[in-house]
Motif scaffolding. Structure first.
Motif, PDB file in Angstrom:
ATOM      1  N   UNK A 312       0.832  -1.200   0.000  1.00 38.78           N
ATOM      2  CA  UNK A 312       0.000   0.000   0.000  1.00 38.78           C
ATOM      3  C   UNK A 312       0.868   1.252   0.000  1.00 38.78           C
ATOM      4  N   UNK A 313       2.016   1.180   0.655  1.00 40.46           N
ATOM      5  CA  UNK A 313       2.891   2.357   0.707  1.00 40.46           C
ATOM      6  C   UNK A 313       3.376   2.728  -0.681  1.00 40.46           C
TER       7      UNK A 313
ATOM      8  N   UNK B  69      -5.443  -6.544  -6.614  1.00 43.40           N
ATOM      9  CA  UNK B  69      -5.682  -6.311  -5.186  1.00 43.40           C
ATOM     10  C   UNK B  69      -5.305  -4.937  -4.687  1.00 43.40           C
ATOM     11  N   UNK B  70      -4.645  -4.135  -5.520  1.00 43.14           N
ATOM     12  CA  UNK B  70      -4.058  -2.893  -4.995  1.00 43.14           C
ATOM     13  C   UNK B  70      -4.811  -1.641  -5.392  1.00 43.14           C
ATOM     14  N   UNK B  71      -5.997  -1.798  -5.920  1.00 40.39           N
ATOM     15  CA  UNK B  71      -6.693  -0.624  -6.435  1.00 40.39           C
ATOM     16  C   UNK B  71      -6.908   0.432  -5.354  1.00 40.39           C
ATOM     17  N   UNK B  72      -7.244   0.017  -4.153  1.00 39.92           N
ATOM     18  CA  UNK B  72      -7.562   1.019  -3.128  1.00 39.92           C
ATOM     19  C   UNK B  72      -6.362   1.862  -2.711  1.00 39.92           C
ATOM     20  N   UNK B 100      -6.570  -8.443  -1.984  1.00 42.93           N
ATOM     21  CA  UNK B 100      -6.549  -7.048  -1.524  1.00 42.93           C
ATOM     22  C   UNK B 100      -7.257  -6.810  -0.208  1.00 42.93           C
ATOM     23  N   UNK B 101      -7.550  -7.871   0.554  1.00 45.17           N
ATOM     24  CA  UNK B 101      -8.388  -7.715   1.750  1.00 45.17           C
ATOM     25  C   UNK B 101      -7.802  -6.737   2.766  1.00 45.17           C
ATOM     26  N   UNK B 102      -6.492  -6.741   2.894  1.00 46.92           N
ATOM     27  CA  UNK B 102      -5.860  -5.829   3.856  1.00 46.92           C
ATOM     28  C   UNK B 102      -6.120  -4.383   3.482  1.00 46.92           C
ATOM     29  N   UNK B 103      -6.102  -4.113   2.186  1.00 42.85           N
ATOM     30  CA  UNK B 103      -6.344  -2.739   1.736  1.00 42.85           C
ATOM     31  C   UNK B 103      -7.810  -2.353   1.901  1.00 42.85           C
TER      32      UNK B 103
END
Lengths: 652, 324
Positions: A312-313, B69-72, B100-103
């Protein structure tokens, strides 16, 4: 200070959480306030409380840049520090200890590594014929000529408690300061700069300053009364200077560079040893801007986003860069591993992205708080497929600052990820430096299409340099599409073989453009005697130790040159080759196992660097162990197979 | 200026299977955008990987087709840098709730003003029909060699736990309703989560268009199909959570939320499940510290003068570090 005593190495140790860092911080500032220059290095465990940490502070009347093995004065207030470090104190040096601990046996140093304990038992019992107590360590040190000074911390604290009417139990935190004060008094250093350091460190806390100042005065008095006859060979004198200086760490230098570069978003996930940089930025989220005199001070926003993970970073930083912000992330090896897929996404979408990578001991969790230069090969190839990236390695704190600006310029100019390669040794180094100047600094935002017209704009339009004018999300007239798939000039998905070729070649051309445009002075440095037969080749943080070793060797009649490679990708192979060919003997110095730069140079230039000096025990290369190793190597023939790889092993 | 549907359509060939629910969602997004009165260039749509990931290429707005998974987090970074952008994230159920659940949780906790549309068809279509995180336990869609050994996650329950402040569920073939939901989601201040049920005509042979439409269970009297999907609004369900509500009222609403989102099988509610007005947005939280944040955005910040000299004044920061 007399020239032969121009460097003093002061070392303090203690359990984590007992104030070792703040003690070293106060001592370093006390030296700096006395006009002296400081280089400090912190070693610590991946642990919150109880494990052994230590801080080495080298002090001189000139700039210093590396830690050493040998200490002139060891400052302790626990037993483990004496056990672990007493043997590092040089013969005429000093050792401060708590006499109450004299009977403490080795086995009571509970947090100590078993290997160290066994080795110490062997030293005390088998070699010295003594018992396994702290008193024996002192005795052995004294036998070598070390001056040992018992400081009864508890009694001094009691005195302070009685005098100030404070409860003894609340004064425990002052012990570290008593140790600092005792060391300053023994070095015959005046009290005044120490008090200034206290005032600076505890600014705004009048009560704390008063109490601590009194503690220092009592300690000075105690030292004067108790050790009048016994003198340390070394002493520390303030020097006059009109130079302005700052004292800061590597992470702060990088953070300041980012602020100067106009970075307005940093996304990160906590990881040692990178986090301090993001913490500094977060504490300075309101960035001061230049404003004309008389007008109210202006500010800008620097958003620091703590994300749920490193993926995310890097992806959040990428999103911010697409919106037009100068955006970065900061991490260490394990975090960078997670970022690699997104690194490729930024590569194929030509996003200006900055990654500050503080290397630590690997692989896996490895040595979370120890240094290593083990990730060079990794960053060169991180991510699947082929895409351009630039890799720049800083060798000292000044480079950390200026390179942090430079990488943003490159990221925007070449529209691709740039990795700023750092390490734990740089991150935790503290140094006095002249304040950074922005005078010659220029920010380059690269090619932008500010006036793009709708329907005609193509984000990835063909160009000779490989660089296409960029727009940002939200800009009128510059609409684009991005995808991790291969794309056409507008950014839509394609699997057309011809377009694929064109896009691969376009992206690759940017790297050639970068290689042509970047000035040589930013690619590498050559130090020492350029005509010397022997050339040292290195990169990154060993720079300081190498420069100091060069001085030592020069004084002993050895003339060497030192090639510091800064731009690791694209590697300036031709220029390096020409320089390397001038030397008869080439020695690579690296803080890793295999000599990764030496391997890269061989791959890119065909030149084999015959001799390697490497270190991979998680500790930085120390200048004195390096000069010894170099001397030993110079005594051998260049082709001597027994000396092809020398492993440095010092450091606690 | 009023926008037309065609203003939000690209020329790119749409390559989804015939009958795919994605078509209904794409149309709904385009229609919702056309009705919002926001210029296409102020809009950025982010997508994940999978069939739904291609959505961005079909919408005429800034389109960022990201990683699986990284869209957010991509969308989060862009929105944080320029809070004046209209940001919509889209992705599949595997993309958002598997890899992507963590995001998904991180974004809910932040409550940034973005809208996330989750295309839920119970399968990984583009990789030929493996079970997605939302496929129910024991279901055996045609790509599976055995019944699904995992329980399906409930997206709306997860969204509640994560902290999204607007939760809705739509159905891909009820376009007018879905347009309304997306529009409401975009207009909501905070993170909006819209789950869209959609058939995968190629790999999900259980939850088909006919199944959602109830063709397998005709009314015994009229012989007409009895759709499984029903409107929550028709039941008098009130989704609004406000700071004025008592603890009892709050608990009553959350109880209803849990009950309704747990319904599956014979009756499947769609509509707005929760609008939470009791908390701040991430932008508001930043603005408390940086009052000029939304006016002088990080993305639009002028960092250098015309000669390239930095606009930053380092001297106050260097003064903090002074030791002389």
């Amino acid at each position: 200070m007399p020239a032969e005593q121009s460097r003093l190495t002061w070392l303090i140790g203690g359990a984590q959480g007992s104030g070792v860092d703040s003690a070293a911080n106060i001592f370093a500032r006390a030296c700096a306030f006395g006009g002296l220059q400081v280089y400090a290095q912190r070693e610590y465990y991946s642990n919150i409380m109880g494990k052994h940490s230590y801080y080495q502070v080298a002090v001189a009347d000139r700039a210093l840049g590396a830690p050493r093995d040998q200490a002139d004065l060891l400052v302790s207030f626990d037993a483990e520090t004496v056990f672990l470090h007493a043997r590092q104190v040089c013969a005429s040096g000093g050792l401060i200890y708590d006499p109450k601990l004299a009977e403490t046996p080795l086995e009571r140093a509970a947090a100590m590594e078993e290997r160290a304990r066994t080795s110490l038992a062997h030293y005390l019992v088998d070699e010295q014929g003594l018992d396994e107590t702290l008193g024996s360590m002192i005795q052995a040190a004294q036998a070598r000529g070390v001056h040992c000074f018992p400081i009864p911390y508890r009694e001094l604290l009691q005195k302070l408690a009685d005098e100030t009417g404070t409860a003894l139990s609340s004064l425990k935190r002052v012990i570290n300061l008593l140790a600092v004060a005792a060391s300053c008094a023994l070095l015959q250093y005046p009290l005044e700069p120490l008090l200034r350091a206290l005032a600076a460190v505890f600014a705004g806390k009048a009560k704390v300053i008063k109490l601590n100042s009194r503690a220092c005065e009592l300690t000075y008095q105690y030292v004067a009364d108790s050790f009048a006859g016994e003198k340390l060979a070394r002493h520390l004198e303030p020097v006059e200077t009109d130079q302005l200086r700052i004292y800061l760490t590597g992470t702060e230098a990088v953070a300041l560079g980012k602020i100067a570069a106009g970075c307005s978003l940093q996304a990160y996930y906590p990881i040692s040893p990178a986090t301090d940089e993001s913490s500094y930025l977060d504490a300075h989220a309101l960035v001061p801007l230049k404003s004309p005199p008389g007008e109210p001070a202006k500010q800008a926003a620097l958003i620091v986003l703590q994300t749920e993970d490193e993926i995310a970073a890097i992806t959040a930083a990428t999103g911010a860069a697409l919106a037009g912000a100068r955006a970065a992330t900061s991490t260490s090896g394990p975090g960078f591993c997670l970022m690699t897929e997104a690194l490729g996404w930024a590569g194929i979408n030509e996003v200006p992205l900055v990654i500050s990578l503080y290397q630590r001991g690997g692989p896996s969790t490895g040595l979370p708080t120890r240094t290593e230069q083990g990730d060079l090969r990794f960053v060169l190839h991180a991510g699947h497929g082929e895409f351009p990236r630039l890799v720049l390695a800083s060798g000292d704190l000044s480079e950390c600052f200026h390179d942090a600006i430079r990488v943003f310029n490159w990221a925007e100019r070449y529209q691709t990820p740039v990795i700023h390669l750092l390490d734990k040794a740089l991150s935790s180094a503290g140094q006095t430096l002249p304040p950074f100047e922005l005078e010659g600094v220029r920010l380059d935002r690269g090619l932008r299409a500010y006036e793009a017209s709708e329907g005609e704009y193509r984000r990835f339009a063909w160009s000779e340099s490989g660089i296409s004018p960029r727009t940002v999300l939200g800009q009128a007239g510059g609409m684009f599409w991005n995808t991790g798939d291969e794309h056409d000039e507008t950014g839509h998905i394609t699997e057309d073989p011809l377009v694929r070729d064109q896009m691969m070649e376009k992206r690759a051309r940017k790297l050639q453009t970068a290689a042509q445009e970047i000035p040589e002075a930013e690619k590498f440095n050559l130090f020492g005697d350029p005509d010397a037969e022997t050339m040292i080749v290195s990169w990154g943080s060993p720079k300081g130790a190498i420069l100091e070793a060069l001085e030592v060797l020069k004084a002993e009649g050895h003339s060497l040159s030192f090639l510091q490679v800064r731009l690791l990708w694209p590697l300036p192979a031709r220029a390096l080759e020409a320089l390397l060919r001038r030397a008869k003997r080439r020695i690579a110095v690296e803080n890793n196992y295999s000599g990764q730069l030496a391997g890269l140079i061989r791959e890119q230039t065909g030149i084999k660097i015959e001799q390697l000096i490497v270190k991979y025990n998680g500790r930085p290369i120390l200048s004195d162990e390096l000069s010894e190793a170099l001397k030993a190597l110079l005594a051998t023939k260049p082709g001597d197979s027994s000396s092809q790889k020398v492993v440095l092993t010092h450091g606690i | 200026m009023a926008y037309k549907l065609s203003d939000f359509k690209t020329e790119v060939h749409v390559d989804w299977c015939p009958g795919c629910g994605d078509y209904g969602i794409l149309s709904s997004i385009q229609m919702a955008l056309a009705g919002l009165n926001v210029p296409p260039q102020r809009t950025a749509i982010f997508s994940g990987i999978g069939c739904s990931g291609k959505t961005t290429h079909y919408v005429k707005a800034y389109g960022v087709h990201t990683l699986h998974g990284r869209v957010l987090p991509y969308a989060t970074g862009a929105k944080l840098a320029n809070p004046n952008l209209l940001v919509i994230a889209v992705g599949g159920d595997g993309d958002g709730l598997g890899i992507g659940a963590g995001h998904f949780i991180g974004a809910g906790r932040r409550n940034l003003d973005i809208t996330y549309v989750l295309f839920n068809n119970g399968v990984y279509g583009l990789t030929k029909g493996q079970a997605s995180p939302t496929l129910k336990l024991g279901m055996q869609t045609k790509g599976l060699s055995q019944p699904n050994p995992n329980e399906g996650v409930n997206p709306l329950m997860l969204a509640l736990a994560a902290g999204y402040t607007f939760m809705a569920r739509g159905y891909a073939f009820n376009v007018p309703e879905l347009v309304k939901l997306i529009r409401q989601g975009v207009e909501h201040h905070g993170s909006s989560f819209i789950e869209v049920l959609q058939p995968c005509p190629t790999y999900n042979n259980l939850n088909t268009r006919d199944w959602y439409g109830g063709l397998d269970r005709p009314d015994p009297e009229t012989g007409r199909a009895q759709p499984r999907v029903y409107s929550l609004a028709d039941t008098g369900y009130d989704p609004l959570l406000t700071p004025e509500m008592s603890e009892e009222q709050t608990h009553e609403l959350l109880g209803r939320y849990v009950a309704r989102t747990s319904e599956w099988g014979e009756r499947i509610p769609v509509g707005v499940f929760l609008i939470n007005r009791t908390t701040s947005t991430y932008e508001e939280r930043i603005s408390r510290r940086i009052p000029f944040y939304t006016q002088q955005t990080p993305a639009e910040r002028v960092i250098a003068d015309e000669a390239g000299r930095p606009t930053v004044d380092l001297s106050p920061l260097l003064a903090e570090l002074r030791v002389s």
